[in-house]
Design an enzyme around this catalytic site. Structure first.
Site, PDB file in Angstrom:
ATOM      1  N   ASP A 157      -2.981  38.091 -11.567  1.00  0.00           N
ATOM      2  CA  ASP A 157      -3.881  37.273 -10.767  1.00  0.00           C
ATOM      3  C   ASP A 157      -5.323  37.327 -11.256  1.00  0.00           C
ATOM      4  O   ASP A 157      -5.943  38.401 -11.286  1.00  0.00           O
ATOM      5  CB  ASP A 157      -3.813  37.732  -9.308  1.00  0.00           C
ATOM      6  CG  ASP A 157      -4.623  36.850  -8.386  1.00  0.00           C
ATOM      7  OD1 ASP A 157      -4.585  35.618  -8.557  1.00  0.00           O
ATOM      8  OD2 ASP A 157      -5.306  37.387  -7.490  1.00  0.00           O
ATOM      9  N   GLU A 209       2.618  40.367  -7.330  1.00  0.00           N
ATOM     10  CA  GLU A 209       1.268  40.028  -7.789  1.00  0.00           C
ATOM     11  C   GLU A 209       0.464  41.304  -8.050  1.00  0.00           C
ATOM     12  O   GLU A 209       0.484  42.223  -7.233  1.00  0.00           O
ATOM     13  CB  GLU A 209       0.571  39.186  -6.724  1.00  0.00           C
ATOM     14  CG  GLU A 209      -0.880  38.849  -7.019  1.00  0.00           C
ATOM     15  CD  GLU A 209      -1.514  38.069  -5.879  1.00  0.00           C
ATOM     16  OE1 GLU A 209      -1.268  36.860  -5.805  1.00  0.00           O
ATOM     17  OE2 GLU A 209      -2.218  38.680  -5.062  1.00  0.00           O
ATOM     18  N   LYS A 228       2.992  39.118  -2.556  1.00  0.00           N
ATOM     19  CA  LYS A 228       1.563  38.868  -2.750  1.00  0.00           C
ATOM     20  C   LYS A 228       0.736  40.025  -2.193  1.00  0.00           C
ATOM     21  O   LYS A 228       1.264  40.985  -1.642  1.00  0.00           O
ATOM     22  CB  LYS A 228       1.181  37.554  -2.062  1.00  0.00           C
ATOM     23  CG  LYS A 228       1.998  36.353  -2.522  1.00  0.00           C
ATOM     24  CD  LYS A 228       1.457  35.742  -3.774  1.00  0.00           C
ATOM     25  CE  LYS A 228       0.214  34.919  -3.481  1.00  0.00           C
ATOM     26  NZ  LYS A 228      -0.327  34.274  -4.688  1.00  0.00           N
ATOM     27  N   LYS A 272       1.311  24.859  -3.340  1.00  0.00           N
ATOM     28  CA  LYS A 272       0.101  24.175  -2.864  1.00  0.00           C
ATOM     29  C   LYS A 272       0.309  22.665  -2.959  1.00  0.00           C
ATOM     30  O   LYS A 272      -0.307  21.967  -3.763  1.00  0.00           O
ATOM     31  CB  LYS A 272      -1.108  24.630  -3.674  1.00  0.00           C
ATOM     32  CG  LYS A 272      -1.416  26.120  -3.510  1.00  0.00           C
ATOM     33  CD  LYS A 272      -2.541  26.572  -4.426  1.00  0.00           C
ATOM     34  CE  LYS A 272      -2.787  28.068  -4.285  1.00  0.00           C
ATOM     35  NZ  LYS A 272      -3.820  28.571  -5.217  1.00  0.00           N
ATOM     36  N   ARG A 299       0.815  -1.214   0.000  1.00  0.00           N
ATOM     37  CA  ARG A 299       0.000   0.000   0.000  1.00  0.00           C
ATOM     38  C   ARG A 299       0.850   1.267   0.000  1.00  0.00           C
ATOM     39  O   ARG A 299       0.547   2.221  -0.708  1.00  0.00           O
ATOM     40  CB  ARG A 299      -0.944  -0.015   1.210  1.00  0.00           C
ATOM     41  CG  ARG A 299      -1.815   1.220   1.405  1.00  0.00           C
ATOM     42  CD  ARG A 299      -2.370   1.808   0.123  1.00  0.00           C
ATOM     43  NE  ARG A 299      -3.087   0.847  -0.697  1.00  0.00           N
ATOM     44  CZ  ARG A 299      -3.320   1.005  -1.991  1.00  0.00           C
ATOM     45  NH1 ARG A 299      -2.878   2.082  -2.620  1.00  0.00           N
ATOM     46  NH2 ARG A 299      -3.966   0.100  -2.679  1.00  0.00           N
TER      47      ARG A 299
END
Length: 278
Positions: free
Chosen positions: A218, A197, A167, A135, A100
């Site tokens: 963005d 950004e 950001k 992410k 597994r």
């Protein structure tokens, strides 16, 4: 394709084995004769791109160094339904105990590579590069980002320490785009580019005038992206981000942007269906 960092990967694999095996494989210990041997096949049950073959090898090597792991393909190989990826030969109990964990790694990594390959294929007629994001699953970043490369994509910064990306919240805290960009340019090592950004064309103009090296556009429409490319006129690297899907990525690439970042590559890739058969 950049080589997988096996030294970084080993602690991840060991933790995964410890998580699954715990104090021992109860079912196998009660049902499988101690001296039983097996020749197990790892088989793809759907089409895709293989990634993680060395991680699978590592799983079985950690469990029992006497197991023979015989791969038939390398990472980056195209898989079809029924493709035999590898054979594992030796103690049936040890193979079952690692099954597994090995499959979990193979399925996720191959899923990322497969999805990345699909995005890359959609933009192959343009100059745009498909890049990943931060992410990723916590603790699996080196494997996730490696899998993106296997699929033909490129890595964005690995973490907060190796790239500057200003950001929206940085901008708010710094007092505006110009203030944030200038502070970064004045204090950053000369080897690091400064990316910022922006949400509209006015902010793009401000970013360029402030000396940004790259700009993240963005959640802009295709029309606005086209206008941004014309406005920038090659003065900065342009990255499109937000709302990118397989359905619209070609249109985004055709605007002339340099990079397209896709969070879905690593935050929600479908696992490739891979199984083990005795």
């Amino acid at each position: 394709m950049t080589r997988l960092d096996l030294l970084a990967a080993e602690p991840i694999v060991r933790r995964a084995i410890e998580e699954d095996l715990g104090q021992g494989d109860i079912t196998t210990s009660l049902t499988v004769p101690r001296l039983a041997r097996a020749d197990a096949r790892i088989v793809s049950k759907s089409a895709g791109i293989l990634a993680g073959i060395e991680i699978a090898r590592m799983v079985f090597a950690i469990l029992d160094s006497r197991l023979m792991f015989e791969p038939h393909l390398e990472d980056g190989a195209r898989l079809e339904q029924g493709t035999v990826i590898a054979n594992v030969i030796g103690s049936a109990a040890e193979i079952l105990s690692g099954e597994r964990v090995a499959l979990n790694f193979l399925q996720r990594m191959s899923g990322i590579a497969t999805l990345t390959s699909q995005y890359v294929s959609r933009v192959s007629h343009t100059k745009a590069r498909i890049v990943d994001t931060r992410k990723t699953v916590p603790g699996l970043r080196c494997l996730d980002k490696y899998s993106v490369r296997v699929g033909g994509g490129y890595n964005h910064r690995f973490g907060l320490y190796d790239g500057i990306l200003i950001k929206d919240n940085h901008i708010a805290a710094a007092g505006g785009i110009a203030a944030a960009v200038r502070a970064a340019k004045n204090r950053a090592p000369h080897t690091l580019l400064v990316e910022v950004e922006v949400r509209n064309l006015d902010e793009l103009k401000e970013a360029i005038e402030s000396g940004a090296d790259a700009v993240l556009l963005d959640n802009m429409s295709v029309q606005t992206l086209s206008e941004a490319v014309q406005l920038a006129a090659g003065r900065v690297v342009l990255e499109a981000s937000g709302g990118i899907t397989l359905d619209n990525v070609a249109q985004v690439a055709e605007t002339g942007v340099d990079l397209i970042s896709v969070g879905a590559l690593t935050h929600s890739p479908p696992a490739l269906d891979i199984s083990m058969e005795f």
